[in-house]
Scaffold this active site. Structure first.
Site, mmCIF file in Angstrom:
data_model
loop_
_atom_site.group_PDB
_atom_site.id
_atom_site.type_symbol
_atom_site.label_atom_id
_atom_site.label_comp_id
_atom_site.label_asym_id
_atom_site.label_seq_id
_atom_site.Cartn_x
_atom_site.Cartn_y
_atom_site.Cartn_z
ATOM 1 C CB SER A 149 -1.204 0.312 1.682
ATOM 2 O OG SER A 149 -1.488 1.796 1.518
ATOM 3 C CE1 TYR B 187 -4.485 -2.136 5.694
ATOM 4 C CE2 TYR B 187 -3.020 0.471 5.689
ATOM 5 C CZ TYR B 187 -3.695 -1.063 4.273
ATOM 6 O OH TYR B 187 -3.624 -1.249 3.398
ATOM 7 C CE LYS C 283 -1.654 -4.111 3.611
ATOM 8 N NZ LYS C 283 -1.889 -5.246 2.979
ATOM 9 C CG PHE D 294 -0.817 5.192 -5.044
ATOM 10 C CD1 PHE D 294 0.106 4.663 -5.293
ATOM 11 C CD2 PHE D 294 -0.742 6.710 -4.330
ATOM 12 C CE1 PHE D 294 1.879 5.124 -4.844
ATOM 13 C CE2 PHE D 294 1.056 6.717 -4.648
ATOM 14 C CZ PHE D 294 1.997 6.168 -4.303
ATOM 15 C CG ASN E 299 -11.014 3.634 1.666
ATOM 16 O OD1 ASN E 299 -11.479 2.663 2.504
ATOM 17 N ND2 ASN E 299 -10.730 4.221 2.506
ATOM 18 N N PRO F 74 -7.182 13.029 11.397
ATOM 19 C CG PRO F 74 -7.753 12.618 13.631
ATOM 20 C CD PRO F 74 -8.959 12.823 12.652
HETATM 21 N N1 UDP Z 1 -12.126 11.731 2.495
HETATM 22 C C1 UDP Z 1 -12.934 12.791 2.598
HETATM 23 N N2 UDP Z 1 -13.778 12.131 3.725
HETATM 24 C C2 UDP Z 1 -14.773 10.921 3.522
HETATM 25 C C3 UDP Z 1 -13.340 10.031 3.396
HETATM 26 C C4 UDP Z 1 -12.012 11.494 3.046
HETATM 27 O O1 UDP Z 1 -13.458 14.103 2.626
HETATM 28 O O2 UDP Z 1 -16.008 10.748 4.020
HETATM 29 C C5 UDP Z 1 -10.681 12.073 2.080
HETATM 30 C C6 UDP Z 1 -9.624 12.036 3.323
HETATM 31 O O3 UDP Z 1 -9.207 13.257 3.989
HETATM 32 C C7 UDP Z 1 -8.168 12.024 1.448
HETATM 33 C C8 UDP Z 1 -9.504 11.180 0.337
HETATM 34 O O4 UDP Z 1 -10.890 11.978 0.865
HETATM 35 O O5 UDP Z 1 -7.577 13.667 1.378
HETATM 36 C C9 UDP Z 1 -8.774 10.370 0.505
HETATM 37 O O6 UDP Z 1 -9.184 9.241 1.363
HETATM 38 P P1 UDP Z 1 -9.430 8.061 1.786
HETATM 39 O O7 UDP Z 1 -9.925 8.059 3.093
HETATM 40 O O8 UDP Z 1 -10.391 6.702 0.518
HETATM 41 O O9 UDP Z 1 -8.218 7.429 1.575
HETATM 42 P P2 UDP Z 1 -6.511 7.592 1.493
HETATM 43 O O10 UDP Z 1 -6.606 8.252 2.895
HETATM 44 O O11 UDP Z 1 -6.421 6.383 2.817
HETATM 45 O O12 UDP Z 1 -6.029 7.465 0.588
#
Ligand code: UDP
Length: 376
Positions: free
Chosen positions: A146, A170, A174, A199, A220, A315
């Protein structure tokens, strides 16, 4: 045509990869405990691949096959159990030549409250898998790693050579598995191993028959946004509007799950065709989109309006995470082919046709496979 074992093959990425591999005539054995995967997903994969009906060979094991072609065998089991793994290697008469290791826990927040569980499933599970591979003379492995390993780096785009600095349990698990696999490959030059650093995999198969079905509240962005579009959630919370990005919202590298699934097919081909080696590759598009750009693309593509509110930053988040995917193109001729609009269209096709995901079949292979024919 090779026989391949997929751990966690009933999950989101595993199920799409099963379909890609069946379409190229592989014989597949899936071991999954259905903790975050669905037997119904694989029933649909078999249907999409044109396999014959499911046959239930025992209380825990089903097979669907096409005469003279691909086959899909599903075994309910746990990667931490040597007995379950031995069964998976032996179940179709042996001869498994490679493993794609998807099985693992992946929720960042949960990993902070249940670190032991994450180390046990992700790390001990991989140790057990490697032991079983040793017993069954299999030395080809594709591992689901990841981009979370890169932590909160400012580098854009991120090459594979960037320092690994995970920031939650997590991510540490990994990183530990990548280290473990590197040590194993160093100890015995016969290993063929690919570490694929994903990604942000999103979207769904264009048929709308298989897609992402998270347990409970999605962590997500993309599955959350799909559930808002479907009316299952009231509005999207955008985590932070003050990031140092053009519109103030977080930027990520979203890749279509079918592109990612094809990446696994390519990695397998390269590992099997070339001399033993270790590949470490980013799988991403190389393009970054902000939360608001994704929301707008989803709205435009699907003719919908998505209510959202900008709230506090989450956070542990970073401003930007975008892959440098050139090494994957150079080493295995792979790059993403599908656009953000494809992602939004296919994700919505899945969500709108399956508002409750795979529904009550989750974790219930017997129920999911009603209609499977019983064989001795
Ligand atoms: N995000 C958001 N609202 C949500 C979930 C995620 O604004 O309910 C934002 C998060 O802050 C990040 C982007 O969407 O900028 C992708 O987040 P995700 O959790 O999907 O993936 P990761 O952070 O692991 O890249």
């Amino acid at each position: 045509m090779t026989k391949v074992l997929l751990t966690g093959g009933a999950g989101f990425i595993g199920s799409h990869t099963c379909l890609v591999l069946l379409e190229t005539g592989h014989q597949l054995v899936v071991i999954d405990d259905f903790s975050n995967g669905s037997a119904e997903a694989l029933r649909r994969v078999a249907e999409l691949a044109g396999l014959g009906p499911w046959r239930q060979a025992s209380a825990e094991h089903w097979t669907a096959a096409e005469p003279g072609g691909g086959s899909l065998t599903l075994l309910r089991g746990d990667v931490r159990s040597p007995r379950d793994l031995d069964r998976a290697f032996a179940i179709t008469g042996g001869g498994i030549s490679a493993v794609l290791h998807f099985a693992g826990l992946k929720a960042v927040g949960e990993s902070m409250t249940q670190p032991l569980r994450y180390w046990d499933v992700n790390v001990t599970g991989t140790v057990q898998l490697l032991e079983a591979m040793g017993r069954h003379a299999c030395q080809t492995l594709v591992f689901s790693s990841s981009a979370t390993l890169y932590g909160t780096t400012d580098r854009v785009p991120i090459p594979e050579t960037a320092p690994l600095q995970p920031i939650n349990p997590y991510g540490y698990t990994k990183a530990a598995v990548e280290r473990l696999l590197t040590d194993v490959a160093t100890s015995d030059p016969g290993w063929r191993i690919a570490l694929l650093r994903y990604f942000n995999p999103v979207g769904a198969h264009p048929s709308g028959r298989i897609g992402e079905d998270p347990n409970g509240l999605p962590n997500n962005l993309f599955p959350f946004l799909c559930q808002v579009a479907g009316g299952r959630r009231q509005h999207l919370e955008v985590f932070g509007g003050d990031w140092p990005t053009p519109d103030g919202t977080g930027v990520r590298d979203y890749l279509h799950v079918m592109d990612l699934a094809e990446g696994h097919g390519r990695a397998l081909d390269v590992l099997q065709a070339e001399p033993p080696q270790m590949l470490t590759l980013n799988l991403g598009s190389g393009h970054g989109y902000s939360v608001l750009e994704l929301v707008r693309s989803f709205e435009t593509t699907n003719g919908l309006t998505l209510p959202y509110a900008v709230v506090e930053r989450r956070p542990g988040d970073s401003a930007v995470s975008v892959a440098d995917p050139r090494e994957a193109e150079r080493r295995m001729g792979w790059r993403t082919r599908r656009s953000l609009a494809d992602i939004c269209r296919d994700g919505w096709a899945w969500q709108s046709a399956n508002p409750q995901g795979y529904g009550s079949n989750e974790g219930q292979p017997t129920g999911a496979l009603i209609g499977a024919q019983q064989v001795s």
